[in-house]
Design a protein around this motif. Structure first.
Motif, PDB file in Angstrom:
ATOM      1  N   HIS A  88      58.309  67.869  53.792  1.00  0.00           N
ATOM      2  CA  HIS A  88      58.721  68.829  54.817  1.00  0.00           C
ATOM      3  C   HIS A  88      57.494  69.507  55.425  1.00  0.00           C
ATOM      4  O   HIS A  88      56.585  69.914  54.694  1.00  0.00           O
ATOM      5  N   HIS A  89      57.447  69.614  56.740  1.00  0.00           N
ATOM      6  CA  HIS A  89      56.298  70.217  57.413  1.00  0.00           C
ATOM      7  C   HIS A  89      56.592  71.607  57.967  1.00  0.00           C
ATOM      8  O   HIS A  89      55.756  72.499  57.895  1.00  0.00           O
ATOM      9  N   HIS A  90      57.749  71.818  58.546  1.00  0.00           N
ATOM     10  CA  HIS A  90      58.092  73.170  59.019  1.00  0.00           C
ATOM     11  C   HIS A  90      59.560  73.272  59.377  1.00  0.00           C
ATOM     12  O   HIS A  90      60.243  72.261  59.559  1.00  0.00           O
ATOM     13  N   ILE A  91      60.025  74.503  59.475  1.00  0.00           N
ATOM     14  CA  ILE A  91      61.344  74.792  60.032  1.00  0.00           C
ATOM     15  C   ILE A  91      61.205  75.995  60.958  1.00  0.00           C
ATOM     16  O   ILE A  91      60.581  77.003  60.586  1.00  0.00           O
ATOM     17  N   HIS A  92      61.723  75.874  62.154  1.00  0.00           N
ATOM     18  CA  HIS A  92      61.772  76.969  63.122  1.00  0.00           C
ATOM     19  C   HIS A  92      63.224  77.133  63.545  1.00  0.00           C
ATOM     20  O   HIS A  92      63.972  76.144  63.597  1.00  0.00           O
ATOM     21  N   ALA A  93      63.629  78.346  63.884  1.00  0.00           N
ATOM     22  CA  ALA A  93      65.017  78.550  64.318  1.00  0.00           C
ATOM     23  C   ALA A  93      65.118  79.773  65.214  1.00  0.00           C
ATOM     24  O   ALA A  93      64.400  80.757  65.029  1.00  0.00           O
TER      25      ALA A  93
END
Ligand SMILES: [Fe+2]
Length: 275
Positions: A88-93
């Motif tokens: 996993h590299h990133h999560i944005h929301a």
């Protein structure tokens, strides 16, 4: 982290995998169930409130957004594309409303400098309420991931149609689009949004086998994911393995010195010194 071959889940047909490799993206329309979709929207709503009030904004700590990083509906399909372990590299929301500005053509493949596409990185664009032609359309330029270019190579075209580009403006709630991270894409601003909110989450995954640029903050977040059990009893522990990352800030000065002139000259000098 060296890549380990993993058994595919066979959620994707060979035709879909071929389509992804050629076109650079795959659409999964309405794949999230209602309960998951509802819980994610609640988290995004809370996140937006927290941002406004300087509250908790660490997505990994939120009850639906955190485990979304290992959501089997998504990562098992990504596994079919990778065929090896990946991280996993990133999560944005966030949600986007009336008057949202656009984002010019760009790609998001993490590589310094941009030289090859030997290993796969994907972005997963998730639209909890779908897309209906309001606020912002997703534009993609099929096959553009096959050509190595700077991330901003097409920036001057803003969010205009390009020859062969595709506008995605009609998706059911709970849809997601998996794109090769090197695929050129843009968000075209659109009117509307008086009542409709454009809920948008993006997550990203990097294939094991090389070192990918990432900030140290990511390393902390991946450790947090393990601590919170988002690896689902170890089944998805590989998603939070930080050994495939490096912090490019540690190397920029040296990089700027090395990244000049002819690589061939340097390779020849190395050959001479070893022969
Ligand atoms: Fe992007």
């Amino acid at each position: 982290m060296s890549e380990e071959r993993i058994k595919g889940n066979d959620y994707l047909s060979q035709a879909e995998i071929d389509q992804f490799n050629v076109e650079g993206y795959l659409i999964f329309d309405g794949f999230f169930d209602r309960d998951l979709n509802k819980r994610l929207k609640e988290d995004v709503d809370q996140l937006m409130i927290n941002r406004a009030n300087k509250g908790e904004t660490t997505l990994m700590a939120l009850p639906a957004l955190g485990p979304l990083t290992s959501e089997p509906t998504v990562v098992d399909r990504v596994a079919d594309l990778m065929r090896t372990t990946f991280t996993h590299h990133h999560i944005h929301a966030r949600w986007q409303g009336k008057g949202e500005s656009g984002v010019s053509w760009h790609h998001d493949y993490e590589q310094v400098p941009q030289t090859n596409r030997s290993h796969l990185m994907v972005h997963v664009f998730i639209y909890l309420d779908g897309l209906n032609g309001e606020i912002g359309d997703l534009l993609v330029l099929p096959k553009s991931h096959q050509r190595v270019m700077a991330r901003d190579a097409y920036r001057q075209f803003m969010y205009e149609d390009l020859l062969g580009s595709v506008t995605i403006d009609n998706l059911s709630p709970g849809s997601f689009v998996v794109v090769h991270s090197a695929l050129q894409h843009a968000r075209r601003p659109k009117p509307g949004g008086e009542t409709f909110r454009r809920y948008f989450i993006d997550t990203s995954y990097c294939q094991h086998g090389i070192l990918w640029p990432a900030s140290r903050r990511l390393w902390q977040l991946n450790q947090m994911a393990l601590d919170l059990g988002w690896d689902r009893d170890g089944k998805y522990a590989f998603l939070y393995d930080n050994s495939c990352f490096f912090d490019p800030h540690d190397y920029m000065e040296q990089f700027n010195i090395q990244n000049q002139g002819s690589l061939a000259v340097r390779l020849m000098a190395e050959t001479d010194s070893t022969s």
